[in-house]
Design a protein around this motif. Sequence first.
Motif, PDB file in Angstrom:
ATOM      1  N   TRP A  14     -17.303   4.097  -3.165  1.00  0.00           N
ATOM      2  CA  TRP A  14     -16.517   2.916  -2.811  1.00  0.00           C
ATOM      3  C   TRP A  14     -15.033   3.183  -2.958  1.00  0.00           C
ATOM      4  O   TRP A  14     -14.217   2.672  -2.204  1.00  0.00           O
ATOM      5  CB  TRP A  14     -16.910   1.715  -3.672  1.00  0.00           C
ATOM      6  N   SER A  15     -14.631   4.002  -3.931  1.00  0.00           N
ATOM      7  CA  SER A  15     -13.205   4.266  -4.124  1.00  0.00           C
ATOM      8  C   SER A  15     -12.628   5.029  -2.939  1.00  0.00           C
ATOM      9  O   SER A  15     -11.477   4.819  -2.572  1.00  0.00           O
ATOM     10  CB  SER A  15     -12.961   5.029  -5.424  1.00  0.00           C
ATOM     11  N   VAL A  16     -13.406   5.884  -2.329  1.00  0.00           N
ATOM     12  CA  VAL A  16     -12.922   6.592  -1.140  1.00  0.00           C
ATOM     13  C   VAL A  16     -12.742   5.606   0.006  1.00  0.00           C
ATOM     14  O   VAL A  16     -11.751   5.637   0.722  1.00  0.00           O
ATOM     15  CB  VAL A  16     -13.898   7.728  -0.748  1.00  0.00           C
ATOM     16  N   TRP A  17     -13.693   4.691   0.185  1.00  0.00           N
ATOM     17  CA  TRP A  17     -13.573   3.710   1.259  1.00  0.00           C
ATOM     18  C   TRP A  17     -12.423   2.753   1.016  1.00  0.00           C
ATOM     19  O   TRP A  17     -11.888   2.174   1.949  1.00  0.00           O
ATOM     20  CB  TRP A  17     -14.876   2.927   1.412  1.00  0.00           C
ATOM     21  N   ALA A  18     -12.028   2.596  -0.241  1.00  0.00           N
ATOM     22  CA  ALA A  18     -10.954   1.668  -0.564  1.00  0.00           C
ATOM     23  C   ALA A  18      -9.574   2.263  -0.270  1.00  0.00           C
ATOM     24  O   ALA A  18      -8.586   1.572  -0.385  1.00  0.00           O
ATOM     25  CB  ALA A  18     -11.054   1.262  -2.031  1.00  0.00           C
ATOM     26  N   LEU A  19      -9.522   3.525   0.088  1.00  0.00           N
ATOM     27  CA  LEU A  19      -8.242   4.149   0.407  1.00  0.00           C
ATOM     28  C   LEU A  19      -7.580   3.463   1.585  1.00  0.00           C
ATOM     29  O   LEU A  19      -8.230   3.110   2.556  1.00  0.00           O
ATOM     30  CB  LEU A  19      -8.440   5.618   0.801  1.00  0.00           C
ATOM     31  N   ASP A  20      -6.288   3.293   1.492  1.00  0.00           N
ATOM     32  CA  ASP A  20      -5.540   2.861   2.659  1.00  0.00           C
ATOM     33  C   ASP A  20      -4.692   4.038   3.128  1.00  0.00           C
ATOM     34  O   ASP A  20      -4.720   5.115   2.525  1.00  0.00           O
ATOM     35  CB  ASP A  20      -4.706   1.608   2.366  1.00  0.00           C
ATOM     36  N   LEU A  21      -3.933   3.826   4.179  1.00  0.00           N
ATOM     37  CA  LEU A  21      -3.165   4.927   4.762  1.00  0.00           C
ATOM     38  C   LEU A  21      -2.199   5.536   3.757  1.00  0.00           C
ATOM     39  O   LEU A  21      -2.134   6.754   3.616  1.00  0.00           O
ATOM     40  CB  LEU A  21      -2.405   4.443   6.004  1.00  0.00           C
ATOM     41  N   GLN A  22      -1.449   4.701   3.059  1.00  0.00           N
ATOM     42  CA  GLN A  22      -0.453   5.230   2.124  1.00  0.00           C
ATOM     43  C   GLN A  22      -1.097   6.023   0.994  1.00  0.00           C
ATOM     44  O   GLN A  22      -0.597   7.086   0.613  1.00  0.00           O
ATOM     45  CB  GLN A  22       0.424   4.103   1.573  1.00  0.00           C
ATOM     46  N   GLN A  23      -2.193   5.530   0.465  1.00  0.00           N
ATOM     47  CA  GLN A  23      -2.887   6.260  -0.591  1.00  0.00           C
ATOM     48  C   GLN A  23      -3.415   7.595  -0.078  1.00  0.00           C
ATOM     49  O   GLN A  23      -3.299   8.618  -0.755  1.00  0.00           O
ATOM     50  CB  GLN A  23      -4.041   5.422  -1.148  1.00  0.00           C
ATOM     51  N   ALA A  24      -3.978   7.588   1.116  1.00  0.00           N
ATOM     52  CA  ALA A  24      -4.514   8.825   1.692  1.00  0.00           C
ATOM     53  C   ALA A  24      -3.393   9.830   1.948  1.00  0.00           C
ATOM     54  O   ALA A  24      -3.571  11.028   1.735  1.00  0.00           O
ATOM     55  CB  ALA A  24      -5.264   8.512   2.988  1.00  0.00           C
ATOM     56  N   GLY A  28      -2.555  13.593   0.013  1.00  0.00           N
ATOM     57  CA  GLY A  28      -2.567  14.783   0.841  1.00  0.00           C
ATOM     58  C   GLY A  28      -3.768  14.888   1.762  1.00  0.00           C
ATOM     59  O   GLY A  28      -4.091  15.978   2.238  1.00  0.00           O
ATOM     60  N   LEU A  29      -4.430  13.776   2.027  1.00  0.00           N
ATOM     61  CA  LEU A  29      -5.609  13.787   2.887  1.00  0.00           C
ATOM     62  C   LEU A  29      -5.255  13.584   4.354  1.00  0.00           C
ATOM     63  O   LEU A  29      -5.964  14.036   5.243  1.00  0.00           O
ATOM     64  CB  LEU A  29      -6.585  12.691   2.450  1.00  0.00           C
ATOM     65  N   ILE A  30      -4.149  12.877   4.600  1.00  0.00           N
ATOM     66  CA  ILE A  30      -3.720  12.513   5.947  1.00  0.00           C
ATOM     67  C   ILE A  30      -2.237  12.829   6.091  1.00  0.00           C
ATOM     68  O   ILE A  30      -1.473  12.679   5.148  1.00  0.00           O
ATOM     69  CB  ILE A  30      -3.968  11.007   6.208  1.00  0.00           C
ATOM     70  N   GLY A  31      -1.842  13.271   7.292  1.00  0.00           N
ATOM     71  CA  GLY A  31      -0.443  13.561   7.550  1.00  0.00           C
ATOM     72  C   GLY A  31       0.003  13.030   8.901  1.00  0.00           C
ATOM     73  O   GLY A  31      -0.822  12.648   9.734  1.00  0.00           O
ATOM     74  N   GLU A  32       1.308  13.004   9.091  1.00  0.00           N
ATOM     75  CA  GLU A  32       1.896  12.537  10.346  1.00  0.00           C
ATOM     76  C   GLU A  32       1.956  13.680  11.355  1.00  0.00           C
ATOM     77  O   GLU A  32       2.235  14.818  10.996  1.00  0.00           O
ATOM     78  CB  GLU A  32       3.308  11.997  10.111  1.00  0.00           C
ATOM     79  N   GLN A  33       1.721  13.345  12.615  1.00  0.00           N
ATOM     80  CA  GLN A  33       1.757  14.318  13.701  1.00  0.00           C
ATOM     81  C   GLN A  33       2.927  14.022  14.645  1.00  0.00           C
ATOM     82  O   GLN A  33       3.431  12.896  14.677  1.00  0.00           O
ATOM     83  CB  GLN A  33       0.449  14.260  14.495  1.00  0.00           C
ATOM     84  N   LEU A  34       3.317  15.012  15.412  1.00  0.00           N
ATOM     85  CA  LEU A  34       4.430  14.866  16.351  1.00  0.00           C
ATOM     86  C   LEU A  34       4.160  13.845  17.450  1.00  0.00           C
ATOM     87  O   LEU A  34       5.091  13.295  18.028  1.00  0.00           O
ATOM     88  CB  LEU A  34       4.760  16.226  16.982  1.00  0.00           C
ATOM     89  N   ASN A  35       2.892  13.562  17.732  1.00  0.00           N
ATOM     90  CA  ASN A  35       2.545  12.637  18.811  1.00  0.00           C
ATOM     91  C   ASN A  35       2.480  11.180  18.354  1.00  0.00           C
ATOM     92  O   ASN A  35       1.992  10.317  19.069  1.00  0.00           O
ATOM     93  CB  ASN A  35       1.218  13.038  19.455  1.00  0.00           C
ATOM     94  N   GLY A  36       2.978  10.894  17.141  1.00  0.00           N
ATOM     95  CA  GLY A  36       3.001   9.528  16.653  1.00  0.00           C
ATOM     96  C   GLY A  36       1.702   9.063  16.022  1.00  0.00           C
ATOM     97  O   GLY A  36       1.602   7.929  15.574  1.00  0.00           O
TER      98      GLY A  36
END
Length: 104
Positions: A14-24, A28-36
Amino acid sequence: MRWFVLLLVTTLSWSVWALDLQQAKQQGLIGEQLNGLVGAVTATSEVNAIVEDINRKRLASYQDIARRNNTSLAVVQSRAGQLNIERTPQGQYIQLANGSWRRK
């Protein structure tokens, strides 16, 4: 003891599902790409679900902006990608032109 293990596993999932974008992004799980759009730095089914949801919402917004400004989606995505990368805090991931990920 079994109930404790079951409770622990359930709580962790459940804690993984509770992640939002900022937390992720902070983890270091999610990053920004050049295509927006965002991309999975560390791909798991949970991370991929967050990425797909965020990108679906971003694309809808970008399409609306492109339509209102009589420009192409590609132009809006490119500009959004530049801005998102500029605004990414130190320590979070951005994707380079060659597709590799780097901490900013």
